[in-house]
Design an enzyme around this catalytic site. Structure first.
Site, PDB file in Angstrom:
ATOM      1  N   GLY A 149      86.585  45.726  33.656  1.00 43.86           N
ATOM      2  CA  GLY A 149      86.902  46.020  32.260  1.00 43.86           C
ATOM      3  C   GLY A 149      86.348  47.363  31.812  1.00 43.86           C
ATOM      4  N   ASP A 150      86.818  47.806  30.631  1.00 42.36           N
ATOM      5  CA  ASP A 150      86.354  49.049  29.996  1.00 42.36           C
ATOM      6  C   ASP A 150      86.610  50.295  30.831  1.00 42.36           C
ATOM      7  OD1 ASP A 150      85.381  47.424  27.943  1.00 42.36           O
ATOM      8  OD2 ASP A 150      83.447  47.182  28.925  1.00 42.36           O
ATOM      9  N   LYS A 171      91.513  51.747  29.614  1.00 39.07           N
ATOM     10  CA  LYS A 171      92.923  51.325  29.494  1.00 39.07           C
ATOM     11  C   LYS A 171      93.516  51.759  28.161  1.00 39.07           C
ATOM     12  CE  LYS A 171      91.508  47.118  30.079  1.00 39.07           C
ATOM     13  NZ  LYS A 171      90.092  47.357  30.430  1.00 39.07           N
ATOM     14  N   LYS A 229      92.836  54.346  26.294  1.00 42.45           N
ATOM     15  CA  LYS A 229      93.195  55.769  26.314  1.00 42.45           C
ATOM     16  C   LYS A 229      94.499  55.980  27.084  1.00 42.45           C
ATOM     17  CE  LYS A 229      92.607  60.177  28.179  1.00 42.45           C
ATOM     18  NZ  LYS A 229      91.934  61.433  28.330  1.00 42.45           N
ATOM     19  N   ASN A 252      88.225  39.531  22.972  1.00 36.59           N
ATOM     20  CA  ASN A 252      87.135  39.914  23.877  1.00 36.59           C
ATOM     21  C   ASN A 252      87.353  41.365  24.319  1.00 36.59           C
ATOM     22  OD1 ASN A 252      89.435  39.064  25.264  1.00 36.59           O
ATOM     23  ND2 ASN A 252      88.336  38.073  26.928  1.00 36.59           N
ATOM     24  N   ALA A 253      88.587  41.824  24.258  1.00 40.04           N
ATOM     25  CA  ALA A 253      88.917  43.203  24.616  1.00 40.04           C
ATOM     26  C   ALA A 253      88.472  44.165  23.516  1.00 40.04           C
ATOM     27  CB  ALA A 253      90.423  43.342  24.816  1.00 40.04           C
ATOM     28  N   GLY A 254      88.106  45.364  23.928  1.00 42.49           N
ATOM     29  CA  GLY A 254      87.831  46.440  22.984  1.00 42.49           C
ATOM     30  C   GLY A 254      88.400  47.703  23.600  1.00 42.49           C
ATOM     31  N   HIS A 255      89.529  48.168  23.088  1.00 42.10           N
ATOM     32  CA  HIS A 255      90.220  49.313  23.682  1.00 42.10           C
ATOM     33  C   HIS A 255      90.097  50.503  22.739  1.00 42.10           C
ATOM     34  CE1 HIS A 255      92.907  46.483  26.307  1.00 42.10           C
ATOM     35  NE2 HIS A 255      91.611  46.326  26.507  1.00 42.10           N
ATOM     36  N   THR A 311      81.676  37.217  25.554  1.00 40.74           N
ATOM     37  CA  THR A 311      81.670  37.995  24.313  1.00 40.74           C
ATOM     38  C   THR A 311      81.445  37.079  23.098  1.00 40.74           C
ATOM     39  OG1 THR A 311      84.073  37.776  24.138  1.00 40.74           O
ATOM     40  CG2 THR A 311      83.234  39.744  25.254  1.00 40.74           C
ATOM     41  N   GLN A 339      90.672  43.394  29.951  1.00 39.26           N
ATOM     42  CA  GLN A 339      89.636  43.107  30.959  1.00 39.26           C
ATOM     43  C   GLN A 339      89.954  43.861  32.260  1.00 39.26           C
ATOM     44  OE1 GLN A 339      90.896  39.954  29.126  1.00 39.26           O
ATOM     45  NE2 GLN A 339      89.485  40.879  27.692  1.00 39.26           N
ATOM     46  N   ARG A 341      76.234  48.738  28.965  1.00 37.61           N
ATOM     47  CA  ARG A 341      76.963  48.359  30.186  1.00 37.61           C
ATOM     48  C   ARG A 341      76.101  48.671  31.404  1.00 37.61           C
ATOM     49  NH1 ARG A 341      82.230  51.487  27.925  1.00 37.61           N
ATOM     50  NH2 ARG A 341      83.058  49.846  26.593  1.00 37.61           N
ATOM     51  N   VAL A 393      89.562  63.447  31.806  1.00 38.33           N
ATOM     52  CA  VAL A 393      88.344  64.270  31.777  1.00 38.33           C
ATOM     53  C   VAL A 393      87.677  64.275  30.391  1.00 38.33           C
ATOM     54  CG1 VAL A 393      88.979  65.749  33.721  1.00 38.33           C
ATOM     55  CG2 VAL A 393      89.788  66.346  31.424  1.00 38.33           C
ATOM     56  N   GLY A 394      88.061  63.319  29.551  1.00 35.44           N
ATOM     57  CA  GLY A 394      87.468  63.213  28.223  1.00 35.44           C
ATOM     58  C   GLY A 394      88.159  62.086  27.480  1.00 35.44           C
TER      59      GLY A 394
HETATM   60  P1  GDP Z   1      89.131  49.830  27.805  1.00 36.11           P
HETATM   61  O1  GDP Z   1      88.556  48.519  27.379  1.00 36.11           O
HETATM   62  O2  GDP Z   1      89.558  49.837  29.231  1.00 36.11           O
HETATM   63  O3  GDP Z   1      90.212  50.327  26.891  1.00 36.11           O
HETATM   64  O4  GDP Z   1      87.940  50.885  27.712  1.00 36.11           O
HETATM   65  P2  GDP Z   1      86.867  51.015  26.489  1.00 36.11           P
HETATM   66  O5  GDP Z   1      87.530  51.633  25.319  1.00 36.11           O
HETATM   67  O6  GDP Z   1      86.159  49.729  26.283  1.00 36.11           O
HETATM   68  O7  GDP Z   1      85.793  51.989  27.154  1.00 36.11           O
HETATM   69  C1  GDP Z   1      86.141  53.234  27.639  1.00 36.11           C
HETATM   70  C2  GDP Z   1      85.314  54.277  26.885  1.00 36.11           C
HETATM   71  O8  GDP Z   1      85.405  55.506  27.564  1.00 36.11           O
HETATM   72  C3  GDP Z   1      85.818  54.557  25.491  1.00 36.11           C
HETATM   73  O9  GDP Z   1      84.731  54.899  24.680  1.00 36.11           O
HETATM   74  C4  GDP Z   1      86.748  55.774  25.678  1.00 36.11           C
HETATM   75  O10 GDP Z   1      86.865  56.570  24.501  1.00 36.11           O
HETATM   76  C5  GDP Z   1      86.006  56.511  26.754  1.00 36.11           C
HETATM   77  N1  GDP Z   1      86.833  57.303  27.670  1.00 36.11           N
HETATM   78  C6  GDP Z   1      88.051  57.029  28.194  1.00 36.11           C
HETATM   79  N2  GDP Z   1      88.414  57.986  29.099  1.00 36.11           N
HETATM   80  C7  GDP Z   1      87.395  58.860  29.129  1.00 36.11           C
HETATM   81  C8  GDP Z   1      87.135  60.050  29.874  1.00 36.11           C
HETATM   82  O11 GDP Z   1      87.920  60.484  30.726  1.00 36.11           O
HETATM   83  N3  GDP Z   1      85.952  60.692  29.654  1.00 36.11           N
HETATM   84  C9  GDP Z   1      85.042  60.231  28.745  1.00 36.11           C
HETATM   85  N4  GDP Z   1      83.905  60.919  28.600  1.00 36.11           N
HETATM   86  N5  GDP Z   1      85.242  59.134  28.029  1.00 36.11           N
HETATM   87  C10 GDP Z   1      86.393  58.443  28.221  1.00 36.11           C
HETATM   88  P1  IMO Z   2      88.349  45.200  27.918  1.00 37.14           P
HETATM   89  O1  IMO Z   2      89.775  44.781  27.692  1.00 37.14           O
HETATM   90  C1  IMO Z   2      84.511  44.261  29.786  1.00 37.14           C
HETATM   91  C2  IMO Z   2      83.485  40.015  30.162  1.00 37.14           C
HETATM   92  C3  IMO Z   2      82.320  39.512  29.347  1.00 37.14           C
HETATM   93  C4  IMO Z   2      81.799  38.413  30.275  1.00 37.14           C
HETATM   94  C5  IMO Z   2      83.085  37.829  30.837  1.00 37.14           C
HETATM   95  C6  IMO Z   2      83.580  36.577  30.116  1.00 37.14           C
HETATM   96  O2  IMO Z   2      87.758  45.949  26.767  1.00 37.14           O
HETATM   97  O3  IMO Z   2      88.189  45.872  29.224  1.00 37.14           O
HETATM   98  P2  IMO Z   2      84.764  36.173  27.768  1.00 37.14           P
HETATM   99  O4  IMO Z   2      84.300  36.464  26.368  1.00 37.14           O
HETATM  100  O5  IMO Z   2      86.045  36.842  28.129  1.00 37.14           O
HETATM  101  O6  IMO Z   2      84.794  34.704  28.078  1.00 37.14           O
HETATM  102  O7  IMO Z   2      83.599  36.803  28.718  1.00 37.14           O
HETATM  103  O8  IMO Z   2      84.069  38.843  30.736  1.00 37.14           O
HETATM  104  N1  IMO Z   2      84.554  40.694  29.380  1.00 37.14           N
HETATM  105  C7  IMO Z   2      84.730  42.013  29.370  1.00 37.14           C
HETATM  106  N2  IMO Z   2      84.039  43.006  29.965  1.00 37.14           N
HETATM  107  N3  IMO Z   2      85.633  44.540  29.085  1.00 37.14           N
HETATM  108  C8  IMO Z   2      86.363  43.561  28.513  1.00 37.14           C
HETATM  109  O9  IMO Z   2      87.548  43.791  27.925  1.00 37.14           O
HETATM  110  C9  IMO Z   2      85.900  42.223  28.607  1.00 37.14           C
HETATM  111  N4  IMO Z   2      86.353  41.041  28.163  1.00 37.14           N
HETATM  112  C10 IMO Z   2      85.524  40.114  28.654  1.00 37.14           C
HETATM  113  O10 IMO Z   2      81.361  40.532  29.147  1.00 37.14           O
HETATM  114  O11 IMO Z   2      81.097  38.987  31.341  1.00 37.14           O
HETATM  115 MG    MG Z   3      86.831  47.726  26.502  1.00 37.55          MG
END
Ligand code: GDP
Ligand code: IMO
Ligand code: MG
Length: 436
Positions: free
Chosen positions: A12-13, A16, A18, A38-41, A130, A225, A306, A415-416
């Site tokens: 996860g994280d 996606k 972006k 549970n997602a945070g995009h 979460t 995730q 993280r 790259v950002g």
């Molecule tokens: P997601 O859950 O897969 O959408 O990812 P998240 O938003 O939870 O976490 C990714 C974090 O990295 C966010 O704060 C984005 O703004 C940041 N991010 C994405 N791509 C890049 C990158 O290429 N460089 C940097 N420095 N940050 C990035």
């Molecule tokens: P995005 O979409 C990172 C992790 C939780 C925990 C496990 C189970 O932003 O990538 P849950 O609440 O789903 O039952 O928790 O999954 N988890 C994530 N980790 N990014 C996420 O979403 C996640 N969604 C759940 O931290 O380990």
């Molecule tokens: Mg996320």
């Protein structure tokens, strides 16, 4: 016409949000198909940063339809908050921009409480969820005791279903989890209010998407995730409760696999994980701390720090196979710009044996030691790179080495966090491959 699935390749994280925001320019419809809030995009456009939990990351474009599929679990309170927040910022003003499957299951207050209470009882052995009620909501779906989005607008049906299930949940909370139950009338009134505001968004998602595909529109499916949090293929039991792999797009949106034309996996240039569970390349030292600081690796949903570590190729190889990936979007390359040397884990060592794939038994994975190769760092700021040639030689070498080790093309390098801070080597929505 292209219909593309975007999935996370790690835990996860990966960025996606972006990548989906960037590719939405070329799509007509953006679909979430599993998971919940549970997602945070995170999407960064200009000076604005928006974190989306339920609404697809295409929400910042006018004239594009955002769809929440049947495979998603929906907390109506969170959905309303998110719509309100987007509108306050001048986005998502047209009601026709959102469609929610009437078959998507609802997250109820007892799901959230059960989730939190169970984690509390597990103590040290907790999953680190979460706390959003995701697991308990999916359990009720499979147990055929869930309440669905379409029921929200049907007062009588909703009350009957709630009346049948609430005493059971209250009993469970009281006797097994030593926690408080809920008052039927209070929950009913709260959800009736949500129903009034949300019922206009309910509809048949499968019918809509398939109709759009027939008319030649392009669909972007947004995974939540990551592959190794998949309930079947992930590091069970340290997983989420849905199928996060690309196949989930079919079941979670009512679309046949023959309609999907490409699957792109998103991976960071290193690895992170939130919550419990094994993590072979984790760095509990100053290097891990540096990655967390430079990458601002704190959860977008819960704010938790993280866990950070080097890139893990066995994780990526598994992910390529499980998702049928046609390309990799490699994010956060800029974060590694300060290290003298950078490591890549190419395999694991387990009790003297070399392992190339992620073992399915979590206790085996816990005992795995990473086998590393070391590469020179580039020690440069990458944020201004817009084509592959703009990258320093060592950074290009790092990307090519990942391609070699995985046998898969890196089609995008990020790259950002901003939209424009991207090297798009091949646009999956444009037929003829363009190389930079
Ligand atoms: P997601 O859950 O897969 O959408 O990812 P998240 O938003 O939870 O976490 C990714 C974090 O990295 C966010 O704060 C984005 O703004 C940041 N991010 C994405 N791509 C890049 C990158 O290429 N460089 C940097 N420095 N940050 C990035
Ligand atoms: P995005 O979409 C990172 C992790 C939780 C925990 C496990 C189970 O932003 O990538 P849950 O609440 O789903 O039952 O928790 O999954 N988890 C994530 N980790 N990014 C996420 O979403 C996640 N969604 C759940 O931290 O380990
Ligand atoms: Mg996320």
């Amino acid at each position: 016409m292209a219909n593309i699935v975007i999935v996370g390749m790690q835990w996860g994280d990966e960025g996606k949000g972006k990548v989906v925001d960037l590719l939405t320019e070329y799509a007509d419809v953006v679909v979430r198909f599993q998971g919940g809030n549970n997602a945070g995009h995170t999407v960064v456009v200009g000076q604005e940063t928006i974190i989306l939990h339920l609404v697809p990351s295409g929400a910042l474009y006018r004239g594009k339809t955002c769809v929440i599929g049947n495979g998603v679990v929906v907390d109506p309170q969170v959905l309303l908050q998110e719509i309100d927040e987007l509108r306050k910022r001048g986005h998502f003003l047209d009601d026709r921009q959102l469609l929610v499957s009437e078959d998507a299951h609802l997250i109820m207050p007892y799901h959230r409480r059960i989730d939190v209470a169970r984690e509390r009882m597990k103590g040290e052995g907790k999953i680190g969820t979460t706390g959003r009620g995701i697991g308990p909501a999916y359990e009720d779906k499979v147990a055929r005791e869930g309440i669905r989005f379409g029921d929200l607008g049907e007062e009588k049906v909703f009350r009957e279903k709630l009346g049948a299930i609430l005493p059971v949940k209250n009993h469970y909370l009281d006797t097994c989890l030593k926690d408080q139950g809920f008052d039927l009338e209070a929950v009913f009134q709260e959800y009736r209010g949500y129903g009034e505001r949300l019922k206009k968004f309910a509809g048949n998602v499968s019918l809509f998407i398939n109709g759009q595909i027939r008319q030649g529109r392009q669909i972007l499916f947004e995974g939540a995730q990551g592959t190794h949090l998949d309930v079947d293929h992930g590091t069970y039991p340290f997983v989420t409760s849905s199928n996060t792999v690309s196949g989930g797009a079919c079941t979670g949106a009512g679309v046949g696999p023959t309609r999907i034309t490409e699957v792109i996996g998103v991976s960071k240039a290193y690895t992170t994980r939130v919550g419990g569970g094994p993590f072979p390349t984790e760095l509990n030292d100053a290097v891990g701390e540096k990655i967390r600081e430079r990458g601002r690796e704190f959860g977008a949903t819960t704010g938790r720090p993280r866990r950070c570590g080097w890139l893990d190729i066995p994780l990526l190889r598994d992910s390529i196979r499980l998702n049928g990936l046609t390309g990799i979007a490699l994010t956060k390359m800029d974060v590694l710009g300060e290290f003298d040397t950078i490591r890549i884990c190419t395999a694991y060592q387990h009790r003297g044996r070399r392992i190339e794939e992620v073992p399915s038994q979590v206790q085996v994975l816990k005992e795995c030691e990473p086998v590393y190769e070391e590469h020179p760092g580039w020690k440069a700021e990458l944020r201004n790179a817009r084509s592959f040639r703009d990258l320093p030689r060592q950074a290009r070498h790092y990307v090519r080495r990942i391609e070699e080790l995985t046998g898969t093309r890196v089609t995008l390098v990020s790259v950002g966090e901003k939209r424009e801070e991207t090297i798009l080597r091949r646009n999956p929505f444009q037929r003829r491959p363009r190389r930079s």
